[in-house]
Design an enzyme around this catalytic site. Structure first.
Site, PDB file in Angstrom:
ATOM      1  N   MET A   1      69.350  13.724  69.469  1.00 29.50           N
ATOM      2  CA  MET A   1      68.309  13.801  68.117  1.00 29.50           C
ATOM      3  C   MET A   1      67.218  13.147  68.367  1.00 29.50           C
ATOM      4  O   MET A   1      66.692  12.708  69.211  1.00 29.50           O
ATOM      5  CB  MET A   1      69.278  12.729  67.644  1.00 29.50           C
ATOM      6  N   SER A  63      71.246  11.233  71.218  1.00 26.14           N
ATOM      7  CA  SER A  63      70.405  12.248  69.812  1.00 26.14           C
ATOM      8  C   SER A  63      69.575  11.871  69.096  1.00 26.14           C
ATOM      9  O   SER A  63      70.340  11.405  67.423  1.00 26.14           O
ATOM     10  CB  SER A  63      71.508  13.409  69.174  1.00 26.14           C
ATOM     11  N   VAL A 190      73.253  23.085  68.671  1.00 31.45           N
ATOM     12  CA  VAL A 190      73.436  21.634  69.357  1.00 31.45           C
ATOM     13  C   VAL A 190      74.097  20.302  68.335  1.00 31.45           C
ATOM     14  O   VAL A 190      74.407  19.707  68.546  1.00 31.45           O
ATOM     15  CB  VAL A 190      73.045  20.992  70.579  1.00 31.45           C
ATOM     16  N   GLU A 191      72.562  20.161  67.545  1.00 32.23           N
ATOM     17  CA  GLU A 191      72.284  18.671  67.185  1.00 32.23           C
ATOM     18  C   GLU A 191      73.187  18.674  66.179  1.00 32.23           C
ATOM     19  O   GLU A 191      74.249  18.071  65.950  1.00 32.23           O
ATOM     20  CB  GLU A 191      71.474  18.803  66.979  1.00 32.23           C
ATOM     21  N   THR A 192      73.736  19.918  64.794  1.00 30.57           N
ATOM     22  CA  THR A 192      74.188  19.942  64.048  1.00 30.57           C
ATOM     23  C   THR A 192      75.317  20.987  63.609  1.00 30.57           C
ATOM     24  O   THR A 192      75.728  21.028  62.379  1.00 30.57           O
ATOM     25  CB  THR A 192      73.418  19.142  62.422  1.00 30.57           C
TER      26      THR A 192
END
Length: 405
Positions: A1, A63, A190-192
């Site tokens: 993030m 993040s 990777v994030e969501t």
């Protein structure tokens, strides 16, 4: 993030790391065009009901794509309760919460009554404070284990579908900002998992909890979250959103790219040209915003993120290369002069490099020569493990998408 303050990589143990590396290596024989107009800021209501987030490991960095925003020095807030506390987890009856509302109204030029109404709706979240804690002592970092959490079949399949659907937009972002489509896809994966898991915490609760009740036992970052709470309230006021309706991660990050509020206001773009920015429901806005964020943090078009390297056997030379952490500080000539062996392409790299170390538990560590582009990814998330996961997931997705096509 996106980014948190630059990491300090193993600051107290570099000497031990250097000695250990030497022993291991000996034993193993280890040989930007201008961005488009920002348009208006996003509409971020929580009506889309995102699935519960699978958060990145807290010990590997938040993040949160934002740098701490400076806030005026203020006396410490008192946690003494006011009269008539309506709920044990409510901030509505806490004097420090009322003082916080007054301060944020002043610094963000907001109506104080409106700010207080918002803050008084916030609830203390014990789970948030728990998730913010680092791993317990004795927990060894392991790149192989970390990688397996992100470069794995579910994310790759979802990434291939996303990449094929939005390939033209990924390529347009690459042409506009110089950031490869694979890197943009890697970040969103990777994030969501490409929007599947954007978080179910109320951002208002998260940011208020981490401002007024930041957990003990780790470095205090309450000032950072106080600044983000102010940015969040400003964003809500500008977009006429209800502050308690916006959902995000346990760190207060929002949408497909998990931007912190300050990063939304600073870097997000209206990439689908519909007149507003929506990081929760517009994949195109997410694609453009990730690309712009990385470009603004130093991404250099046509440069790789890292090169292969064999580190020097000499302990002092190794310690010198590790000393600057992941900040690019050495030319290719400098590294070779200290006994490091760079790949052929690395030897001709015109920019500065950093010796990046990724531990593998009790096995020999992984080392690469990180460029300024590797460092730019760590401005999104301060972990070098995170940066490498983004790179390798993006490579796997783009490679498989090309094969399927």
């Amino acid at each position: 993030m996106p980014a948190v303050p630059p990491a300090t990589f193993f600051p107290r143990h570099r000497g031990v790391i250097a000695a250990t590396l030497c022993a291991l290596l000996a034993a193993c024989g280890t040989n930007k065009p201008s961005p488009p107009a920002l348009g208006t800021l996003p509409s971020l209501s929580s009506s889309s009901s995102p699935v519960q987030a699978v958060e990145a490991a807290p010990e590997e960095g938040l993040s949160a794509s934002a740098k701490p925003t400076a806030v005026p020095d203020t006396p410490p807030l008192s946690a003494r309760s006011l009269q008539g506390n309506p709920s044990p987890d409510s901030y509505a009856a806490r004097e420090d919460a009322r003082q916080l509302a007054s301060e944020l109204a002043r610094t963000q030029e907001l109506n104080e009554a409106w700010v207080w109404e918002a803050v008084s709706r916030a609830r203390y979240k014990e789970s948030v404070t728990r998730l913010m804690m680092p791993a317990g002592p004795g927990t060894a970092k392991n790149w192989g284990v970390y990688r397996s959490r992100f470069v794995e079949p579910i994310r790759i399949r979802a990434g291939v579908n996303f990449y094929r659907r939005y390939e033209a937009d990924l390529k347009r972002a690459e042409a506009t900002y110089g950031v490869p489509a694979s890197i943009i896809a890697g970040v969103l994966g990777v994030e969501t998992i490409y929007g599947r898991q954007t978080g179910t915490f109320r951002v208002l609760d998260v940011l208020t909890t981490l401002t007024l009740d930041f957990p003990k036992g780790r470095s205090d970052r309450s000032a950072f979250f106080k600044a983000e709470l102010g940015q969040f309230l400003k964003l809500c006021q500008e977009q006429q959103m209800e502050p308690d309706s916006v959902l995000g991660s346990y760190a207060g990050a929002i949408g497909l790219p998990q931007f912190m509020p300050s990063s939304i206001r600073r870097y997000a773009v209206d990439f689908d040209a519909d007149g507003h920015i929506d990081l929760l429901r517009s994949p195109l806005d997410a694609i453009g915003s990730v690309a712009r964020y990385l470009a603004e943090h130093g991404w250099q078009a046509d440069w790789p993120a890292y090169f292969d390297i064999k580190p020097p056997q000499d302990e002092q030379a190794l310690a010198k290369l590790l000393a600057p952490d992941i900040v690019p500080s050495f030319s290719a000539t400098d590294m070779q002069g200290l006994g490091a062996a760079l790949s052929a392409s690395g030897q001709n790299h015109p920019g500065q490099l950093a010796l990046v170390l990724l531990q593998n538990g009790n096995e020999a560590p992984t080392l690469v020569a990180g460029t300024s582009n590797f460092y730019a990814i760590t401005r999104y998330n301060q972990s070098s493990y995170y940066a490498m996961a983004v790179i390798q997931l993006g490579e796997a997705v783009s490679r498989e998408a090309a094969r399927v096509n």
